[in-house]
Design a protein around this motif. Structure first.
Motif, PDB file in Angstrom:
ATOM      1  N   PHE A   1       0.827  -1.206   0.000  1.00 48.26           N
ATOM      2  CA  PHE A   1       0.000   0.000   0.000  1.00 48.26           C
ATOM      3  C   PHE A   1       0.863   1.260   0.000  1.00 48.26           C
ATOM      4  N   MET A   2       1.887   1.293   0.818  1.00 52.12           N
ATOM      5  CA  MET A   2       2.726   2.486   0.905  1.00 52.12           C
ATOM      6  C   MET A   2       3.506   2.702  -0.391  1.00 52.12           C
ATOM      7  N   VAL A   3       4.067   1.635  -0.935  1.00 48.14           N
ATOM      8  CA  VAL A   3       4.810   1.768  -2.191  1.00 48.14           C
ATOM      9  C   VAL A   3       3.888   2.214  -3.324  1.00 48.14           C
ATOM     10  N   ALA A   4       2.710   1.594  -3.420  1.00 42.34           N
ATOM     11  CA  ALA A   4       1.766   1.958  -4.477  1.00 42.34           C
ATOM     12  C   ALA A   4       1.260   3.388  -4.299  1.00 42.34           C
TER      13      ALA A   4
ATOM     14  N   ALA B   1      -2.043   3.855 -12.163  1.00 42.14           N
ATOM     15  CA  ALA B   1      -0.710   3.836 -11.554  1.00 42.14           C
ATOM     16  C   ALA B   1      -0.710   3.009 -10.273  1.00 42.14           C
ATOM     17  N   PHE B   2      -1.760   3.150  -9.459  1.00 38.11           N
ATOM     18  CA  PHE B   2      -1.828   2.407  -8.197  1.00 38.11           C
ATOM     19  C   PHE B   2      -1.921   0.902  -8.447  1.00 38.11           C
ATOM     20  N   VAL B   3      -2.784   0.502  -9.371  1.00 39.50           N
ATOM     21  CA  VAL B   3      -2.957  -0.931  -9.654  1.00 39.50           C
ATOM     22  C   VAL B   3      -1.685  -1.521 -10.232  1.00 39.50           C
ATOM     23  N   ASN B   4      -1.008  -0.788 -11.114  1.00 42.51           N
ATOM     24  CA  ASN B   4       0.250  -1.288 -11.684  1.00 42.51           C
ATOM     25  C   ASN B   4       1.292  -1.526 -10.600  1.00 42.51           C
ATOM     26  N   ALA B   5       1.390  -0.587  -9.661  1.00 38.56           N
ATOM     27  CA  ALA B   5       2.362  -0.736  -8.581  1.00 38.56           C
ATOM     28  C   ALA B   5       1.950  -1.841  -7.610  1.00 38.56           C
ATOM     29  N   TRP B   6       0.654  -1.960  -7.356  1.00 37.80           N
ATOM     30  CA  TRP B   6       0.159  -2.970  -6.416  1.00 37.80           C
ATOM     31  C   TRP B   6       0.409  -4.382  -6.944  1.00 37.80           C
ATOM     32  N   ASP B   7       0.287  -4.588  -8.237  1.00 37.79           N
ATOM     33  CA  ASP B   7       0.377  -5.927  -8.820  1.00 37.79           C
ATOM     34  C   ASP B   7       1.791  -6.322  -9.232  1.00 37.79           C
ATOM     35  N   GLU B   8       2.725  -5.385  -9.288  1.00 33.90           N
ATOM     36  CA  GLU B   8       4.036  -5.676  -9.870  1.00 33.90           C
ATOM     37  C   GLU B   8       4.816  -6.683  -9.024  1.00 33.90           C
TER      38      GLU B   8
ATOM     39  N   TYR C   1       8.482   2.295 -10.493  1.00 32.51           N
ATOM     40  CA  TYR C   1       7.033   2.250 -10.719  1.00 32.51           C
ATOM     41  C   TYR C   1       6.533   3.581 -11.277  1.00 32.51           C
ATOM     42  N   THR C   2       7.104   4.672 -10.779  1.00 26.41           N
ATOM     43  CA  THR C   2       6.728   5.991 -11.295  1.00 26.41           C
ATOM     44  C   THR C   2       7.101   6.116 -12.769  1.00 26.41           C
ATOM     45  N   VAL C   3       8.309   5.712 -13.089  1.00 26.50           N
ATOM     46  CA  VAL C   3       8.773   5.802 -14.475  1.00 26.50           C
ATOM     47  C   VAL C   3       7.933   4.926 -15.398  1.00 26.50           C
ATOM     48  N   LEU C   4       7.573   3.736 -14.944  1.00 29.40           N
ATOM     49  CA  LEU C   4       6.807   2.817 -15.778  1.00 29.40           C
ATOM     50  C   LEU C   4       5.372   3.290 -15.990  1.00 29.40           C
ATOM     51  N   SER C   5       4.808   4.001 -15.026  1.00 34.63           N
ATOM     52  CA  SER C   5       3.428   4.472 -15.155  1.00 34.63           C
ATOM     53  C   SER C   5       3.317   5.823 -15.851  1.00 34.63           C
ATOM     54  N   LEU C   6       4.404   6.557 -15.918  1.00 33.05           N
ATOM     55  CA  LEU C   6       4.361   7.912 -16.472  1.00 33.05           C
ATOM     56  C   LEU C   6       3.854   7.985 -17.915  1.00 33.05           C
ATOM     57  N   PRO C   7       4.302   7.122 -18.837  1.00 29.99           N
ATOM     58  CA  PRO C   7       3.842   7.272 -20.224  1.00 29.99           C
ATOM     59  C   PRO C   7       2.328   7.201 -20.371  1.00 29.99           C
TER      60      PRO C   7
ATOM     61  N   LEU D   1       2.705   6.011  -2.636  1.00 25.59           N
ATOM     62  CA  LEU D   1       3.745   7.017  -2.861  1.00 25.59           C
ATOM     63  C   LEU D   1       4.121   7.106  -4.339  1.00 25.59           C
ATOM     64  N   SER D   2       4.201   5.964  -5.013  1.00 20.75           N
ATOM     65  CA  SER D   2       4.520   6.005  -6.449  1.00 20.75           C
ATOM     66  C   SER D   2       3.385   6.629  -7.237  1.00 20.75           C
ATOM     67  N   THR D   3       2.148   6.428  -6.806  1.00 17.68           N
ATOM     68  CA  THR D   3       1.008   7.040  -7.492  1.00 17.68           C
ATOM     69  C   THR D   3       1.030   8.555  -7.336  1.00 17.68           C
ATOM     70  N   VAL D   4       1.291   9.033  -6.131  1.00 12.71           N
ATOM     71  CA  VAL D   4       1.363  10.481  -5.897  1.00 12.71           C
ATOM     72  C   VAL D   4       2.462  11.104  -6.748  1.00 12.71           C
ATOM     73  N   LEU D   5       3.622  10.468  -6.771  1.00 10.66           N
ATOM     74  CA  LEU D   5       4.738  10.997  -7.554  1.00 10.66           C
ATOM     75  C   LEU D   5       4.428  10.936  -9.054  1.00 10.66           C
TER      76      LEU D   5
END
Length: 284
Positions: free
Chosen positions: A82-85, A210-217, A153-159, A87-91
């Protein structure tokens, strides 16, 4: 001509029948695995090995959920994920909002090339980026930290998030921002006080993705983190299996627990996400 078109055999695959068929396929594809995992989590090991297969549990039990929390620190895995997803979503949202606004509003040279590169980058398989990202994180001494996951995760979700937001920002009249700046707002102030609230469905859509991508990775979380106290949920779930045993009911129970937060999140923001996806597709 219309009568001929109506009598054409392809008429069955257009309009409402096609939409109903597509909806049925998506419903089965989306719900069946989740229902099967739920049923498995309520079965005993003995019932799981019965032949012929029993679809619904004959004697439902919640013992597997108790084992899921006692065999491994499942709450810790959930907290880390949850924390990783989060924080990466906010960024991701912060950077993608700024990038999308620049692409939508500023007179940038080679704007089309930049958008094409963003699309091209989003198609790279994750496995091809694993070694370079690992070397970067090792050089920065970030391995075995949350930051080692948050940044990739931020870089991967940015595009994807940037492309979604560009289509929304382009649909907002620039006069609204000009009026805000005349009233004393800076350009950034106009962006966050005027444009972003108007584009809330698009922002929510990008955030959920972004959150789901980070949560599932799984791959990066497994490769960049060997600290047991920092394991995320996808990595932690694999620890339930033994060398010769696969306790599928317990694993399924852990999976159900992991699915619930994302499902609740999507249900809460369902209307915004749907409106964001449909509006983005129309504007894009």
């Amino acid at each position: 001509m219309s009568a001929v078109a109506a009598s054409s055999p392809f008429a069955l695959f257009s309009g409402k029948p096609l939409r109903l068929l597509a909806a049925g396929v998506l419903l089965v594809n989306g719900l069946f695995p989740a229902i099967w995992i739920l049923f498995t989590s309520l079965k005993t090991e003995a019932e799981l090995t019965l032949r012929p297969i029993t679809w619904a549990p004959q004697s439902p039990t919640l013992a597997n959920y108790a084992l899921a929390f006692s065999d491994q620190p499942l709450l810790l895995f959930l907290f880390n994920s949850f924390m990783v997803a989060l924080l990466s979503t906010v960024l991701t949202l912060l950077v993608s909002v700024l990038a999308a606004y620049a692409l939508a509003r500023l007179d940038l040279a080679y704007r089309g090339v930049i958008l094409s590169l963003i699309i091209a980058v989003s198609t790279f398989p994750l496995v091809t980026l694993l070694v370079p990202l690992f070397e970067i994180m090792r050089a920065l001494n970030l391995l075995n930290t949350w930051v080692a996951l948050i940044l990739p995760y931020t870089v991967l979700s940015l595009p994807v998030c940037t492309l979604i937001l560009v289509s929304f920002f382009e649909g907002i009249p620039q006069d609204l921002e000009n009026a805000a700046m005349i009233d004393g707002c800076t350009r950034l102030g106009a962006l966050f006080k005027v444009v972003v609230p108007i584009c809330a469905p698009g922002v929510f859509t990008a955030g959920i993705l972004a959150f789901v991508n980070a949560w599932d990775e799984f791959l990066l979380a497994l490769s960049f983190n060997s600290n047991p106290s920092l394991r995320t949920l996808p990595v932690g779930i694999q620890l339930y299996q033994g060398e010769f045993a696969f306790p599928w009911p317990v694993i399924s129970a852990a999976l159900v627990v992991g699915i619930v937060p994302v499902a609740v999140l999507i249900v809460i923001f369902q209307e915004r996400v749907v409106s964001g996806l449909t509006a983005g597709s129309i504007k894009g």
